[in-house]
Design a protein around this motif. Structure first.
Motif, PDB file in Angstrom:
ATOM      1  N   LYS A 536       0.831  -1.211   0.000  1.00 13.76           N
ATOM      2  CA  LYS A 536       0.000   0.000   0.000  1.00 13.76           C
ATOM      3  C   LYS A 536       0.861   1.256   0.000  1.00 13.76           C
ATOM      4  O   LYS A 536       0.598   2.202  -0.746  1.00 13.76           O
ATOM      5  CB  LYS A 536      -0.912   0.019   1.235  1.00 13.76           C
ATOM      6  CG  LYS A 536      -2.060  -0.955   1.192  1.00 13.76           C
ATOM      7  CD  LYS A 536      -3.008  -0.712   2.340  1.00 13.76           C
ATOM      8  CE  LYS A 536      -2.337  -0.802   3.680  1.00 13.76           C
ATOM      9  NZ  LYS A 536      -3.243  -0.592   4.811  1.00 13.76           N
ATOM     10  N   MET A 537       1.893   1.278   0.828  1.00 16.42           N
ATOM     11  CA  MET A 537       2.709   2.476   0.926  1.00 16.42           C
ATOM     12  C   MET A 537       3.448   2.775  -0.381  1.00 16.42           C
ATOM     13  O   MET A 537       3.668   3.934  -0.727  1.00 16.42           O
ATOM     14  CB  MET A 537       3.730   2.337   2.061  1.00 16.42           C
ATOM     15  CG  MET A 537       3.125   2.217   3.448  1.00 16.42           C
ATOM     16  SD  MET A 537       1.924   3.501   3.827  1.00 16.42           S
ATOM     17  CE  MET A 537       2.878   4.971   3.512  1.00 16.42           C
ATOM     18  N   CYS A 538       3.830   1.738  -1.097  1.00 14.26           N
ATOM     19  CA  CYS A 538       4.620   1.928  -2.309  1.00 14.26           C
ATOM     20  C   CYS A 538       3.777   2.091  -3.567  1.00 14.26           C
ATOM     21  O   CYS A 538       4.245   2.694  -4.540  1.00 14.26           O
ATOM     22  CB  CYS A 538       5.579   0.753  -2.500  1.00 14.26           C
ATOM     23  SG  CYS A 538       6.862   0.630  -1.226  1.00 14.26           S
ATOM     24  N   LYS A 539       2.543   1.566  -3.587  1.00 10.68           N
ATOM     25  CA  LYS A 539       1.785   1.551  -4.842  1.00 10.68           C
ATOM     26  C   LYS A 539       0.414   2.189  -4.760  1.00 10.68           C
ATOM     27  O   LYS A 539      -0.144   2.567  -5.793  1.00 10.68           O
ATOM     28  CB  LYS A 539       1.624   0.104  -5.325  1.00 10.68           C
ATOM     29  CG  LYS A 539       2.895  -0.521  -5.831  1.00 10.68           C
ATOM     30  CD  LYS A 539       2.598  -1.842  -6.522  1.00 10.68           C
ATOM     31  CE  LYS A 539       3.853  -2.416  -7.145  1.00 10.68           C
ATOM     32  NZ  LYS A 539       3.596  -3.664  -7.893  1.00 10.68           N
ATOM     33  N   VAL A 540      -0.165   2.277  -3.585  1.00  8.07           N
ATOM     34  CA  VAL A 540      -1.557   2.724  -3.478  1.00  8.07           C
ATOM     35  C   VAL A 540      -1.649   4.173  -3.019  1.00  8.07           C
ATOM     36  O   VAL A 540      -2.413   4.961  -3.580  1.00  8.07           O
ATOM     37  CB  VAL A 540      -2.359   1.811  -2.523  1.00  8.07           C
ATOM     38  CG1 VAL A 540      -3.777   2.329  -2.336  1.00  8.07           C
ATOM     39  CG2 VAL A 540      -2.380   0.383  -3.060  1.00  8.07           C
ATOM     40  N   PHE A 541      -0.862   4.553  -2.013  1.00  7.75           N
ATOM     41  CA  PHE A 541      -0.995   5.873  -1.415  1.00  7.75           C
ATOM     42  C   PHE A 541       0.027   6.854  -1.974  1.00  7.75           C
ATOM     43  O   PHE A 541       1.096   6.467  -2.454  1.00  7.75           O
ATOM     44  CB  PHE A 541      -0.811   5.803   0.097  1.00  7.75           C
ATOM     45  CG  PHE A 541      -1.905   5.067   0.807  1.00  7.75           C
ATOM     46  CD1 PHE A 541      -3.215   5.523   0.746  1.00  7.75           C
ATOM     47  CD2 PHE A 541      -1.646   3.925   1.532  1.00  7.75           C
ATOM     48  CE1 PHE A 541      -4.233   4.855   1.401  1.00  7.75           C
ATOM     49  CE2 PHE A 541      -2.651   3.251   2.194  1.00  7.75           C
ATOM     50  CZ  PHE A 541      -3.946   3.714   2.122  1.00  7.75           C
ATOM     51  N   LYS A 542      -0.333   8.137  -1.894  1.00  6.42           N
ATOM     52  CA  LYS A 542       0.671   9.168  -2.093  1.00  6.42           C
ATOM     53  C   LYS A 542       1.777   8.972  -1.054  1.00  6.42           C
ATOM     54  O   LYS A 542       1.536   8.461   0.042  1.00  6.42           O
ATOM     55  CB  LYS A 542       0.076  10.561  -1.874  1.00  6.42           C
ATOM     56  CG  LYS A 542      -0.937  11.030  -2.882  1.00  6.42           C
ATOM     57  CD  LYS A 542      -1.329  12.460  -2.550  1.00  6.42           C
ATOM     58  CE  LYS A 542      -2.465  12.941  -3.430  1.00  6.42           C
ATOM     59  NZ  LYS A 542      -3.752  12.302  -3.053  1.00  6.42           N
ATOM     60  N   ARG A 543       2.941   9.406  -1.422  1.00  8.70           N
ATOM     61  CA  ARG A 543       4.029   9.361  -0.451  1.00  8.70           C
ATOM     62  C   ARG A 543       3.724  10.345   0.674  1.00  8.70           C
ATOM     63  O   ARG A 543       3.481  11.524   0.416  1.00  8.70           O
ATOM     64  CB  ARG A 543       5.338   9.741  -1.130  1.00  8.70           C
ATOM     65  CG  ARG A 543       6.556   9.639  -0.236  1.00  8.70           C
ATOM     66  CD  ARG A 543       7.801   9.990  -1.018  1.00  8.70           C
ATOM     67  NE  ARG A 543       9.008   9.787  -0.240  1.00  8.70           N
ATOM     68  CZ  ARG A 543      10.234   9.905  -0.717  1.00  8.70           C
ATOM     69  NH1 ARG A 543      10.400  10.248  -1.985  1.00  8.70           N
ATOM     70  NH2 ARG A 543      11.283   9.692   0.058  1.00  8.70           N
ATOM     71  N   PRO A 544       3.698   9.896   1.924  1.00 12.03           N
ATOM     72  CA  PRO A 544       3.438  10.828   3.033  1.00 12.03           C
ATOM     73  C   PRO A 544       4.696  11.597   3.398  1.00 12.03           C
ATOM     74  O   PRO A 544       5.821  11.157   3.157  1.00 12.03           O
ATOM     75  CB  PRO A 544       3.017   9.901   4.173  1.00 12.03           C
ATOM     76  CG  PRO A 544       3.735   8.616   3.887  1.00 12.03           C
ATOM     77  CD  PRO A 544       3.822   8.502   2.381  1.00 12.03           C
ATOM     78  N   PHE A 545       4.497  12.772   3.985  1.00 11.46           N
ATOM     79  CA  PHE A 545       5.631  13.532   4.491  1.00 11.46           C
ATOM     80  C   PHE A 545       6.223  12.830   5.707  1.00 11.46           C
ATOM     81  O   PHE A 545       5.511  12.212   6.501  1.00 11.46           O
ATOM     82  CB  PHE A 545       5.210  14.946   4.867  1.00 11.46           C
ATOM     83  CG  PHE A 545       5.134  15.888   3.707  1.00 11.46           C
ATOM     84  CD1 PHE A 545       6.280  16.392   3.124  1.00 11.46           C
ATOM     85  CD2 PHE A 545       3.902  16.272   3.196  1.00 11.46           C
ATOM     86  CE1 PHE A 545       6.218  17.260   2.054  1.00 11.46           C
ATOM     87  CE2 PHE A 545       3.823  17.145   2.122  1.00 11.46           C
ATOM     88  CZ  PHE A 545       4.990  17.644   1.540  1.00 11.46           C
ATOM     89  N   SER A 546       7.518  12.931   5.836  1.00  8.28           N
ATOM     90  CA  SER A 546       8.205  12.387   6.999  1.00  8.28           C
ATOM     91  C   SER A 546       7.716  13.091   8.263  1.00  8.28           C
ATOM     92  O   SER A 546       7.531  14.306   8.280  1.00  8.28           O
ATOM     93  CB  SER A 546       9.713  12.573   6.844  1.00  8.28           C
ATOM     94  OG  SER A 546      10.387  12.281   8.048  1.00  8.28           O
ATOM     95  N   GLU A 547       7.490  12.309   9.323  1.00  9.79           N
ATOM     96  CA  GLU A 547       7.094  12.860  10.616  1.00  9.79           C
ATOM     97  C   GLU A 547       8.094  12.409  11.670  1.00  9.79           C
ATOM     98  O   GLU A 547       8.174  11.222  11.977  1.00  9.79           O
ATOM     99  CB  GLU A 547       5.687  12.386  11.003  1.00  9.79           C
ATOM    100  CG  GLU A 547       4.567  12.973  10.169  1.00  9.79           C
ATOM    101  CD  GLU A 547       4.380  14.468  10.394  1.00  9.79           C
ATOM    102  OE1 GLU A 547       4.806  14.952  11.455  1.00  9.79           O
ATOM    103  OE2 GLU A 547       3.837  15.137   9.518  1.00  9.79           O
TER     104      GLU A 547
END
Length: 651
Positions: A536-547
């Motif tokens: 999901k993180m690599c293909k489904v969602f926009k890249r989130p900002f680092s927190e």
């Protein structure tokens, strides 16, 4: 850092696009020009001093789409100064972790030349996001072209534009080569190895890396429970008395793993530079609103919302609503028990294979209803928390987590408590626990992994008909890649992921002594969860900002609270066993007093373990203390030099 794609801004400066900004399609031209100028202006002119260019419309097959998408980058010099501004902590040449300063840059490990590669992509994007968020209004009273969108001196421009819908989104861009490498080492090959947490942290940031670290740790910690649970299940199926030993092991396990995790997370956070990082001043949420007033801390004019008004909303509306939802949850639970009685009655009248299968139907239906109610309540809790109008994001998240945890705990575990301690039916308890656990895991995998991935694949095919490969597998023009990412689902954070682990931890720690296979089922679920979440993180969602994160936050307290409840639950289950009751055939009161006494002893032992096991390993405590001592000594020397040279002390 990947730098294969570069663009030029209006001044001819070449830069690597790191962040995208999408504005409303019908935004006024004067607002666009004003915003771009503020982004490009030097810091001395209260600008962000970043590089920005409009995304070309090439690559759109239908020539449709939002033209107001801009890509943002920065020079390496600007990023290095930004790293000092946001307080990034890096490894010094002596091996210690210190706050980065540009003046002292040559003394930091891995700093070479102009600093290229010194900062990770996630850190660069975080710096740009920070600069955009802290782009503050000067003399402007409103956004140009929008007289109704007021601006307040010293307050964030981008947050204001986002809250008013003028700015649709800001998101970091994927780096295709980096994404391919991470995907290959993370989930594309099924292998028995640890997750590449350092690589995950480099690409997605510390908060997400800590989640996957906790998921991995929790899965490994479940292996002893699963190992002991299999023989208990196979050989002691009908002997409930022998589960006493398993319950005692459960109590010690739930305490020790949480204490050891705090040490592990401290070690990870220290190596990543977030354990000693100073907490930044928290800006108001984009959705926060109120009448214009004076901030007592900063002394600036900004929207304020009366504390009393927020408290009234919470206690007169939110709390009654949560109580009503809890009542509805209990009402649905009683309907479930009526269905159980009906199914059991049919089976006893005419036992057949179909009637035996029918015994599991009420539990399956109830498990599905629980998942539906949890999701519906989540939407309501988000609406209420937003309506309460909390000023800070941390306060907003804490109130949302509290609402959701209370309801999910009662909704998922109330029936099990009722069966165990009111009905005292161990057979039904085992059946219900197994059905709820398996059904919830299957539904979660469908809703959180398969469905989002399927929807994203369909969206990709619809928007990009000439190339149907996924983002990580194809070479797209920059404009098409950015538009593809803009259309992706937004990752809303680790809230749902931690919530799922919290509930699974509850199933194992509270009642696994009557169903020892629970730990094994959770291990299997978590292994698939690692791969599905990575996908999901690599293909489904926009890249989130680092927190930046030093631990798992309030979830640590949630897991520890569940661990305390498990002590009470397991002691009560031990006291209910026929083997224990045989020792007190004439006085049930003595048995109850004994169980309460044992429970208090175990709780005391639990808190003793929490006290004697340090949250931070000794060697890291020494390093932190040494760094603090060196900082104080350096400050003393600087003050002495100022006094000796006659420079006035500004502090």
């Amino acid at each position: 850092m990947e730098k294969s794609v570069s663009v030029s801004d209006s001044d001819g400066s070449t830069f690597t696009p790191l962040v995208a900004i999408e504005l409303a399609e019908d935004i006024k031209e004067e607002a666009v020009a004003w915003l771009l100028n503020r982004i490009k202006d030097k810091q001395q002119q209260a600008g962000a001093d970043l590089l920005v260019d409009q995304l070309p419309r090439e690559g759109l097959s239908d020539k449709k789409g939002n033209p107001n998408i801009f890509i943002v980058g920065a020079t390496w010099l600007r990023l290095l100064y930004g790293a000092e501004e946001v307080g990034l902590v890096k490894e010094f040449n002596d091996g210690s972790m210190r706050g980065f300063t540009y003046a002292n840059k040559e003394n930091f490990k891995s700093f070479q030349g102009d600093g290229d590669g010194f900062l990770s992509i996630a850190e660069c994007q975080y710096i740009i996001k920070h600069e955009l968020d802290t782009l503050r209004a000067k003399e402007e009273t409103h956004v140009p072209g929008y007289t109704q969108v007021k601006l307040y001196p010293g307050k964030s421009i981008t947050r204001r534009m986002q809250s008013k819908g003028i700015m649709i989104q800001i998101f970091p861009l994927h780096m295709k080569e980096d994404l391919k490498r991470l995907s290959l080492s993370w989930y594309q090959k099924v292998k028995l190895s640890f997750q590449p947490l350092d690589d995950i942290r480099q690409y997605f940031g510390e908060s997400l890396a800590l989640y996957f670290g906790f998921l991995e740790y929790f899965t490994l910690a479940l292996v002893p429970m699963a190992f002991f649970g299999i023989p208990y299940y196979l050989f002691d199926w009908e002997s409930y008395d022998k589960y006493v030993l398993f319950a005692v092991f459960n109590l010690l396990w739930s305490t020790v793993i949480l204490e050891v995790w705090k040490r592990n997370s401290a070690s990870l956070a220290y190596g990543w530079g977030t354990l000693s990082r100073k907490k930044a001043f928290e800006e108001p949420r984009p959705g926060f609103h109120g009448v214009l007033g004076l901030n007592p801390v900063t002394g600036r004019e900004e929207p304020v919302f009366p504390y009393t008004r927020r408290q009234l909303r919470m206690y007169l509306v939110s709390v009654p609503f949560v109580l009503l939802c809890l009542y509805l949850s209990l009402y649905v639970m009683m309907i479930y028990f009526d269905m159980e009685v009906w199914a059991l009655g049919l089976h006893q009248e005419e036992p057949t294979l179909w009637s035996s299968l029918l015994l599991y139907v009420p539990s399956i239906i109830y498990a599905v209803v629980i998942e539906v109610m949890n999701r519906l309540y989540r939407y309501a809790a988000e609406f209420l928390t937003e309506w309460e109008n909390h000023r800070l994001e941390s306060s907003h998240q804490n109130h949302l987590i509290l609402k959701v945890l209370v309801f999910n705990f009662l909704n998922c575990f109330a029936s099990l408590f009722y069966i165990a301690f009111v009905m005292q039916d161990i057979v039904l308890l085992r059946q219900s626990l197994a059905t709820l656990l398996i059904t919830s895991q299957v539904l979660n995998q469908i809703m959180e992994a398969f469905l989002p991935y399927w929807l994203q694949k369909r969206r990709n095919k619809k928007v990009h008909t000439r190339n149907q490969k996924s983002l990580a597998e194809q070479e797209l023009p920059l404009s098409e890649q950015v538009r593809l990412e803009a259309d992706m689902n937004t990752y809303l954070g680790t809230f749902d992921d931690y919530l799922e682990l919290f509930l699974l931890f509850g199933y194992v720690s509270l009642f696994s002594c009557v169903y020892p296979l629970a730990a094994l089922l959770v291990v299997l679920n978590n292994v698939t969860e690692v791969y599905s979440d990575a996908l999901k993180m690599c293909k489904v969602f926009k890249r989130p900002f680092s927190e930046p994160a030093a631990d798992i936050g309030v979830w640590q307290l949630a897991f520890e609270t569940m661990s305390v409840i498990s002590v009470v639950t397991n002691c009560a289950l031990i006291g209910m066993s026929p083997h224990m009751k045989a020792y007190f055939p004439e006085s049930e009161t003595q048995l109850i007093l004994l169980v309460v006494a044992v429970e208090h002893v175990l709780l005391a032992f639990k808190f003793f373990l929490a006290f004697v096991i340090p949250d931070i390993p000794k060697q890291i405590q020494i390093k932190l203390a040494r760094l603090e001592f060196q900082s104080l000594e350096a400050l003393k020397k600087r003050k002495m030099l100022e006094v000796a040279s006659g420079i006035p002390n500004k502090s």
